[in-house]
Design a protein around this motif. Structure first.
Motif: not given
Length: 262
Positions: A84-91, A107-112, A116-119, A211-215
């Motif tokens: 689970v990957q939080a959206l992040a700035k700068g790609d 599997e990957v999960v885009p997480w706003a 998160s600064i990016a959206d 695995l959950v990764v925050g912004p």
């Protein structure tokens, strides 16, 4: 050196001993860019586990014939690994899923996340999702994978908890946690090994390791509370604080090692 690998859904149609013709999706890169020609060997995958190996029998700008020598199929690993990957700035989120794919994420999960600064605004959501898909495909080919990671739909804030299954083992990477991920994975592996000895455990598919990764700003208290309420555990990667772009990759390496795959 390993064979160059290309993507085409037609790989699923391949039969060893026969010639299969691929169009622009393979020829565009194999013939025009890589300059492959008759007699050269290459691989083609369909992204769903099928891998074809063969020799180029004919080559044109928009079409390539492949004399198929072997067709194999990669089964789904169990348990599946989810990031689970939080959206992040700068790609940085794209960097994260690229590395995760090379390491073997399923599997990957885009997480706003709330911080998160990016959206992904509604009018750009399809375009940004396609960008993730392109990264997952390119990284899979680079890593010579025949089965590409599944990208889930975007989830927001505390809504992430509702998308996770009861059978999932969920680890939230958090710098304030006390227990290390390596310790949690070792304990989980021991439990799974013991459970595998029972007929009941063998009768059902194992859950996923998530695995959950925050912004950049960290996971909010509300999000952490929602996740721990469903059984997630906050864990520490190590003594240093990693960026959002590298934390998931580090955690996945630990998970692969604990599962005996690395």
């Amino acid at each position: 050196m390993s064979l160059p690998v290309f993507f085409s859904p037609r790989a699923a149609e391949a039969v060893a001993g026969r010639v299969l013709t691929f169009g622009e999706d393979v020829a565009g890169h194999a013939i025009r860019v890589r300059r492959l020609g008759p007699g050269d060997e290459l691989g083609v995958v369909d992204g769903s586990g099928t891998r074809v190996r063969g020799t180029v029998s004919s080559a044109a700008a928009n079409e390539v014939g492949l004399a198929v020598t072997a067709v194999t199929h990669t089964e789904v690993d169990q348990p599946r690994l989810v990031l689970v990957q939080a959206l992040a700035k700068g790609d940085r989120d794209l960097q994260a899923i690229e590395a995760a794919t090379e390491i073997g994420v399923d599997e990957v999960v885009p997480w706003a996340a709330e911080r998160s600064i990016a959206d992904w605004p509604a009018k750009k959501r399809d375009k940004l999702a396609a960008k993730w898909d392109n990264v997952l495909r390119a990284a899979s080919l680079q890593a010579r994978r025949s089965r590409f990671p599944l990208r889930h739909d975007l989830v927001r804030g505390t809504g992430l908890a509702a998308t996770l299954a009861e059978s999932d083992t969920v680890y939230v990477l958090h710098e304030a946690a006390e227990r290390k991920l390596s310790q949690a994975l070792a304990a989980s592996a021991a439990v799974a090994s013991a459970a595998a000895d029972s007929a009941t455990a063998n009768s059902s598919a194992p859950g996923r390791i998530v695995l959950v990764v925050g912004p950049e700003g960290g996971i909010s208290d509300a999000e952490l509370d929602a996740l721990t309420a469903i059984g997630a555990e906050a864990v520490l990667l190590g003594p240093t604080v990693l960026r959002s772009s590298s934390a998931g990759a580090a955690g996945l390496v630990m998970a692969q090692n604990s599962l005996g795959r690395w």
